[in-house]
Design a protein around this motif. Structure first.
Motif: not given
Length: 815
Positions: A654-671
Motif C-alpha cells: 500500500h501507499a507509504g511503504m518505503q525501504w532502501q538497499w545499501r543507501q543506494q536504491v530507494k523503493f517507495t510504494v505510491l498506490s
C-alpha cells in the motif's frame, strides 16, 4: 599445427550470431586459406626449434582459425536468415515431402520442402490437424497420414513465424529452428496433391530433375523404410513401442510423455537419442558377420588384403547407411567423421592421435554443418568423447597383465564403467548448467545400469530385429517382443528407484562466471599428471563458496514473458521481483519453470529477498504458483491475500511503504492507498501496487516508475498526490493499453523512456495505437519486449546503460 587451426576454427564458429568480426568468407576461400596455412607450417616446421617460436605460431594459427570460423559463420548465417518468415499470413505453397513426419500428442508435425521458382527449396514445419493424427493412430498404419513421402502438394494455410521468449536462460526456439533449418511454421488448412506434370507446368522443373538423382532417390528410399519400420512396430503386441522406435531410429513419435518425463528425471534423456555407439554397434555387427563368413569360406582373401584393410570399406558403408537411416544426427555424423579420419590415418600408416582425431572431426562436421555449433548435442557429445578419451589414455598408461583372467577383465570393465560415469557427470556438469540449468543427482547411478543394459543388450537386439524385418517379418516380430521384455526389466528397475528415492530435476543458480570457474577447475582435474598441481582446482572453486565475493551492480530487467509482466531488480547481494508473468497451460508451456527459473539461474540467484505481486491477475502472478515450491522467497507483498496456504511471510502492499538497499536504491510504494485495499479484489487493475525506484547516480536513468495494470484513475491519483515525482523510465500501465498512459499524465512527468511489456501477436493489440500516438506527440521514445525481448538497465560506475536481449544475437533481431 593443424589442430590449433581447427581449435581456432571451432572457437570462431562458437560466436555465431554475435558479429565479433564483421567479415564473411565462402567455403572455397576458407579451405584455400586453411591449406596455405597448413603448407606454410609444414615447410617452416624445422625452424620452430624454440618454445617461443612454437608459441607464437600456435597463437597465430589459432587467431587465423578464429577469423576463418567467424567469417564462415557470418556468411552462412546471413544466407539462412534471408529465408526466415517474420509475418503471420495466409499463403498457398507448392511443397515436396521428403522427410518422415512426427506424430505428436495433438498434431502431426510434417517437415515441408517449400519450392521456390528462383533458388533452392526452403524447409518449413507443417502442422496437420488432430483429425489426421487420429486417423493415422486408429488405423495403426502411418501410411494413411495425409501427406505421403515422395509426393508434391499444393497447400493452403497460415504461416506462423517461429517465436522465442527472448530472456536469458530461456529456451531459444528461434535458435533451435535456425539450427534445424526450419524457416517457419505452417498450419495446414487445405491439401491438393499435384502430379509431376502439374509441378513442371508451375515452373519447378529444376526440382523435379534434382529428385531423380541417385542421392535424392536413395535418401527417399531410406525415409520410406523408416516409415515402414515405424508402422510395423506400431502393429506389434508390445508395451514399449515408443522406446523400441526411439532407441532404434531416434524417432520419438510413439513415445509416451510419462516415459519421456521419467527418463528426464533420471538424467537419461540422451539415451533416447541416436548416439555414436548405435552407429558402431550396427557396423561392428555387420563386419563381424562378414569376417566370420570370410574366415570360414575364403580365408585366403586375408593374404591379399590384410583384415583391417579388407573390413574398412564395409565398415564405412555400414556407418554411412546407419547415419542416413537416422537422418544424419550430430552424434552419428561425429562418429562417421571419426571413422573416416581414423581409417584414412590407418591406410596412410600414420600414428593415430585420438585427441587430434576428435578435434579434426569436430572441425569437419562444422564445415559441413556450421549450425551444429548451436546445438547442445554437439557440445555434450564431444565433451563426453573427451572424457572417455582421457580415461582410455589413463588405462593405456597403466601396467597390464600379460594374460588377464576372465575375472580381471570383468573387474576392469566394471571399474571403467563406474569411473566413466562419475567423470562424465562431473565433466559435463558445467555444460548441463549452461544449456539446461538443472540436473538430476541420481544420473550417475541410474546410468551405471541403464547404459550397459541398453548398449549391450537392447540396442544390438533392436538393430538385429530391424535388419531381420526386411528379411523375415515374423522372426523380427519375435525379436521385438523379446526386446520389449528387456525394456520392461529396465523400466521396473527405474520404477524401484523412483519409489525409493523420488528423484527430481534440481535447478541450480549459476551465472556465467561461476560456470567459467567450474570449467577451469575441471580442466585442471582432467589434465595429464604433472602439467599443473591438482590442488589448483580447489583454489579456483573458492569464489563459488563465498557469496559476497561478487557484489552485483544495480540491475533492472523487464523480462520477455509474452503477454504479461515480470521485472527483476538486483543490487549487491539483494534481489527481488515485481510480478512473475502468467500461468497459461503448464502442460504446454510454464512461464515459471521455463522462463523465470532459468533466468534466475543464469543470474546466480537462488533466493529472492522480496516478491511484489502488483495484483493477482494471472498474467502478473500466475507463474509464481507453478514454482513456489522450488523458489525461496523471504517476503511477499501484494494488494490482496494470495490463494492457498502460504508459508512465506506476507504483507499488504500500500501507499507509504518505503525501504532502501545499501543507501543506494530507494523503493517507495505510491498506490493503492491503504483504505482502498478492501476493493482490491473487485477492481484489481486500479488497485495495482505502483512502485517508484530511485537510484543514487546512474544518469540518465535514475528514477523508475512501475505501474502494474493501473489506468487513468490511478494516474489521476498520482498527479494529485505526487506532482513533484521524478520519472526517467516509465513501465507503461496495463501493457500499454489505450485505457492507461493518459496524455496529461505523460506530459506532466515527461519520462525519458517508456517501456511496454507485451506478447507478440497478442489478441489485445498491446501496446495500443492510441498510446503510441500519445507518446509520439510528446516525443517520448517507446521500446517493447515484443521487439527487443528482455530489456535490461545496468549501472556501470555513474552511468545507467540499456541493453536489449534481441540485439545480442543476429537471429533474434526483428529487422
Amino acid at each position: 599445427m593443424l589442430q590449433w587451426l581447427c581449435v581456432g576454427w571451432i572457437t570462431g564458429l562458437a560466436f555465431m550470431g554475435r558479429n565479433i568480426l564483421n567479415i564473411q568468407l565462402s567455403t572455397s576461400l576458407i579451405m584455400l586459406i586453411a591449406a596455405f596455412c597448413y603448407l606454410g607450417c609444414s615447410i617452416f616446421n624445422p625452424l620452430l626449434n624454440t618454445p617461443l617460436r612454437r608459441f607464437v605460431i600456435v597463437c597465430l594459427m589459432s587467431i587465423i582459425g578464429m577469423m576463418l570460423g567467424q567469417g564462415y559463420a557470418n556468411q552462412q548465417l546471413s544466407q539462412r536468415l534471408l529465408n526466415v518468415e517474420h509475418k503471420v499470413q495466409q499463403k498457398k505453397v507448392v511443397v515436396y515431402i521428403k522427410n518422415l513426419n512426427k506424430l505428436g500428442n495433438s498434431s502431426i508435425q510434417q517437415p515441408l520442402e517449400v519450392l521456390i521458382t528462383q533458388g533452392d527449396a526452403i524447409k518449413w514445419m507443417g502442422f496437420l490437424a488432430p483429425s489426421s493424427l487420429k486417423k493415422a493412430v486408429d488405423t495403426q498404419n502411418t501410411h494413411d497420414s495425409t501427406l505421403e513421402l515422395g509426393h508434391y502438394y499444393l497447400l493452403q494455410g497460415e504461416v506462423r513465424p517461429t517465436h522465442s521468449y527472448a530472456t536469458p536462460g530461456a529456451f531459444d526456439a528461434e535458435k533451435w529452428a535456425l539450427e534445424q533449418n526450419v524457416m517457419a511454421g505452417f498450419r495446414i488448412q487445405n491439401i491438393q496433391q499435384l502430379d509431376p506434370a502439374a509441378v513442371y507446368a508451375l515452373g519447378y522443373g529444376r526440382h523435379l530433375r534434382e529428385q531423380r538423382t541417385f542421392q535424392s532417390r536413395f535418401l527417399l528410399w531410406v525415409e520410406k523404410q523408416r516409415l515402414q519400420l515405424r508402422a510395423f512396430i506400431l502393429r506389434q503386441p508390445v508395451q514399449n513401442k515408443g522406446l523400441l522406435l526411439a532407441l532404434l531410429t531416434g524417432d520419438e513419435s510413439l513415445l509416451e510423455p510419462a516415459t519421456q518425463e521419467q527418463f528426464r528425471r533420471f538424467g537419461m534423456s540422451h539415451l533416447l537419442a541416436i548416439s555414436g555407439p548405435h552407429v558402431l554397434i550396427f557396423a561392428l555387427m555387420c563386419c563381424s558377420a562378414l569376417q566370420w563368413m570370410v574366415s570360414r569360406y575364403s580365408p585366403l582373401l586375408y593374404l591379399r588384403w590384410p583384415r583391417q584393410y579388407f573390413l574398412s570399406v564395409p565398415f564405412l558403408l555400414c556407418v554411412l547407411l546407419y547415419c542416413a537411416f537416422v537422418g544424419f544426427e550430430v552424434p552419428a555424423m561425429r562418429t562417421m567423421l571419426i571413422c573416416v579420419l581414423g581409417i584414412i590415418t590407418m591406410i596412410l600408416r600414420q600414428q593415430v592421435q585420438a585427441l587430434k582425431l576428435l578435434i579434426l572431426s569436430a572441425a569437419l562436421l562444422l564445415l559441413f554443418d556450421p549450425f551444429s555449433i548451436l546445438s547442445a548435442a554437439f557440445w555434450l557429445s564431444y565433451g563426453a568423447c573427451f572424457v572417455l578419451l582421457r580415461i582410455y589414455q589413463t588405462i593405456q598408461q597403466q601396467p597390464r597383465e600379460l594374460q588377464p583372467s576372465t575375472w580381471q577383465r570383468l573387474s576392469l570393465a566394471g571399474k571403467v564403467l563406474v569411473e566413466s560415469q562419475w567423470k562424465i557427470f562431473l565433466a559435463l556438469f558445467p555444460l548441463m548448467m549452461l544449456f539446461f540449468k538443472q540436473l538430476a543427482w541420481i544420473t550417475p547411478f541410474s546410468n551405471l545400469v541403464a547404459i550397459p543394459w541398453i548398449g549391450l543388450l537392447i540396442v544390438p537386439l533392436d538393430i538385429l530385429a530391424a535388419v531381420v524385418f526386411f528379411i523375415a517379418e515374423p522372426f523380427s516380430s519375435v525379436l521385438f517382443q523379446l526386446n520389449d521384455l528387456l525394456l520392461q526389466i529396465l523400466l521396473a528397475f527405474l520404477n524401484v528407484l523412483d519409489y525409493w528415492f523420488k528423484p527430481q530435476l534440481i535447478p541450480f543458480a549459476m551465472n556465467i562466471w561461476m560456470i567459467g570457474l567450474m570449467i577451469l577447475a575441471l580442466l585442471i582435474v582432467f589434465m595429464p599428471r604433472g602439467v599443473l598441481p591438482k590442488s589448483w582446482a580447489a583454489l579456483s572453486c573458492v569464489p563459488l563458496c563465498i557469496p559476497q565475493f561478487y557484489a552485483a551492480p544495480f540491475q533492472l530487467s523487464i523480462l520477455d514473458v509474452g503477454q504479461g509482466q515480470a521485472i527483476f531488480i538486483r543490487n549487491g547481494q539483494h534481489s527481488m521481483m515485481v510480478d512473475m508473468g502468467g500461468y497459461y497451460d503448464k502442460e504446454k508451456f510454464s512461464v515459471g519453470r521455463q522462463i523465470i527459473m532459468p533466468f534466475l539461474s543464469v543470474q546466480g540467484v537462488a533466493q529472492l529477498d522480496q516478491l511484489i505481486l502488483t495484483h493477482l491477475d494471472q498474467d502478473h502472478s500466475g507463474a509464481y504458483y507453478s514454482i513456489k515450491n522450488q523458489l525461496k522467497v523471504k517476503e511477499i507483498y501484494a494488494n490482496e491475500t494470495l490463494k492457498g496456504d502460504q508459508s512465506v511471510p506476507f504483507q499488504y502492499c500500500h501507499a507509504g511503504m518505503q525501504w532502501q538497499w545499501r543507501q543506494q536504491v530507494k523503493f517507495t510504494v505510491l498506490s493503492p492507498p491503504i483504505q482502498h485495499l478492501s476493493q482490491a479484489a473487485i477492481n484489481k487493475n486500479e488497485n495495482s501496487c505502483v512502485l517508484h525506484i530511485e537510484i543514487q547516480g546512474g544518469a540518465p536513468y535514475q528514477n523508475f516508475l512501475l505501474m502494474g495494470d493501473a489506468g487513468w484513475q490511478t494516474e489521476f491519483y498520482l498527479l494529485q498526490h505526487y506532482p513533484a515525482l521524478k520519472v526517467d523510465v516509465l513501465v507503461l500501465g496495463h501493457h500499454g493499453s489505450k485505457h492507461s498512459s493518459a496524455y496529461e499524465f505523460l506530459k506532466h512527468y515527461q519520462p525519458k523512456l517508456a517501456i511496454a511489456s507485451a506478447g507478440r501477436f497478442n489478441r489485445y493489440g498491446h501496446p495500443s495505437g492510441m498510446t503510441q500516438a500519445r507518446l509520439d506527440a510528446l516525443a517520448i521514445p517507446l521500446i517493447t519486449t515484443i521487439e527487443k525481448g528482455t530489456i535490461e538497465f545496468s549501472k556501470q560506475e555513474q552511468n545507467m546503460l540499456v541493453h536489449a536481449y534481441r540485439d545480442k544475437f543476429s537471429w533474434l533481431k526483428r529487422n
